[in-house]
Design an enzyme around this catalytic site. Sequence first.
Site, PDB file in Angstrom:
ATOM      1  N   SER A 127       0.719  -1.488   0.429  1.00 47.96           N
ATOM      2  CA  SER A 127      -0.089   0.226  -0.382  1.00 47.96           C
ATOM      3  C   SER A 127       0.755   1.271  -0.307  1.00 47.96           C
ATOM      4  CB  SER A 127      -0.772  -0.544   0.970  1.00 47.96           C
ATOM      5  OG  SER A 127      -1.350   1.212   1.168  1.00 47.96           O
ATOM      6  N   GLU A 129       0.472   3.766   1.701  1.00 46.74           N
ATOM      7  CA  GLU A 129       0.406   4.391   3.359  1.00 46.74           C
ATOM      8  C   GLU A 129       1.973   3.412   3.411  1.00 46.74           C
ATOM      9  OE1 GLU A 129      -2.647   6.314   4.115  1.00 46.74           O
ATOM     10  OE2 GLU A 129      -1.628   5.266   5.989  1.00 46.74           O
ATOM     11  N   TYR A 151      -1.211   0.374  10.610  1.00 47.01           N
ATOM     12  CA  TYR A 151      -1.825  -0.648   9.122  1.00 47.01           C
ATOM     13  C   TYR A 151      -0.704   0.076   8.608  1.00 47.01           C
ATOM     14  CZ  TYR A 151      -3.357  -0.941   4.930  1.00 47.01           C
ATOM     15  OH  TYR A 151      -3.736  -0.963   3.578  1.00 47.01           O
TER      16      TYR A 151
END
Length: 328
Positions: A127, A129, A151
Amino acid sequence: MPRALITGITGQDGLYLSELLLQKGYEVWGLIRGQNNPKHEMVRRTVPDVHLLAGDLTDLSSLMRALTAAQPDEVYNLGAISYVAYSWENAMLTTDVTGKGVLNMLEAVRLHTLDDPSRIRFYQASSSEMFGKVQEVPQRESTLLWPRSPYGVAKVFGHYMTINYRESYGMHASSGILFNHESPRRGPEFVTRKISQAVARIRLGLQHELVMGNLDAKRDWGFAGDYVEAMWLMLQQPEADDYVIASGETHSVRDFLVSAFAHVGIEDWEGYVRQDPRFMRPAEVDMLIGDPSKAHRELGWKPEVNFETLVSMMVENDLREQADLAGR
Ligand code: NDP
Ligand code: GDR
């Protein structure tokens, strides 16, 4: 007939990927967790040809059983606790599922293919992120990772573990660094769907206020249907590798609001929106914008749906869905 096993089959990407693989003639197997998962029926209705297996990313033996039953040529590891805000409140669970779950799946594949570790092609759902506090603009495969949430940290673990299994055991394991991708199937906890649902309800007179967090955050948003094609393309390459998948454009949450309200003819949107610290994050990812040129060049991948079309698609869907729910 090629065979694929997908974890995270009940999620947004699991459904789009199942449809894509079924269209391509695959036999598709999906892993579903829990003894009475409420999404079971929805998956059955949406993709009736998918074979469902019980299993959980935190339970290695369940993954081994799933591999034995499905005998896949390709494994797509999409299962995760994927809601960033929730990951602060459940950091250990997120680490177990989103981080260690990847190791469990890789290890299950390795143990299943001791004769030839490259026999199963593996996709890891990494991701944007992971870029967190971005160290370079735009972000590419080589950009230093600086995650900003439990996460994000868990995804970094999964990303490097995937690379490590590729380098250590010769597994055909690829990591797709996907930027935000949305659709009418996006969970309502994510900002785009929260907005499209609320805008539809406001237009229909069913809701009068939308309570939001940080409107200045910027994201590189694309359409999930386009992005699952990139997952498949990665596993068709002779060599496994890592790829950034993004639109190459960035928009703020405020831009999304403006565009969604404009779609239903509301220009004075600010009167409907209130900000609340409840939706602010302990550490924010302020701005993401990906450089997908490697995927363009090596996979021949390009997205088809742009930002405006994505917003209209989501708002239109929610206008229909909310009107139906209200019995109109
Ligand atoms: P969703 O949140 O829609 O789906 C997540 C899936 O993971 C669900 O099927 C969920 O099952 C499953 N899952 C949760 N916990 C477990 C567990 N313990 N064992 C097995 N499965 C589990 O995510 P998306 O479809 O949006 O994303 C797919 C993947 O891609 C995720 O890994 C996500 O982190 C990653 N990603 C997503 C991006 C995006 O913008 N959508 C961008 C980059 C990466 P259940 O329904 O039972 O909870
Ligand atoms: P993100 O998606 O954290 O990027 O992770 P999300 O839609 O939750 O947030 C995007 C940005 O919007 C801001 N925001 C709000 N977010 C939510 N959910 N609700 C609000 O009310 C709100 N107001 C403002 C957030 O602060 C953030 O900046 C998604 C997930 O799909 C991950 O699994 C995936 O890895 C990344 O995208 C890429």
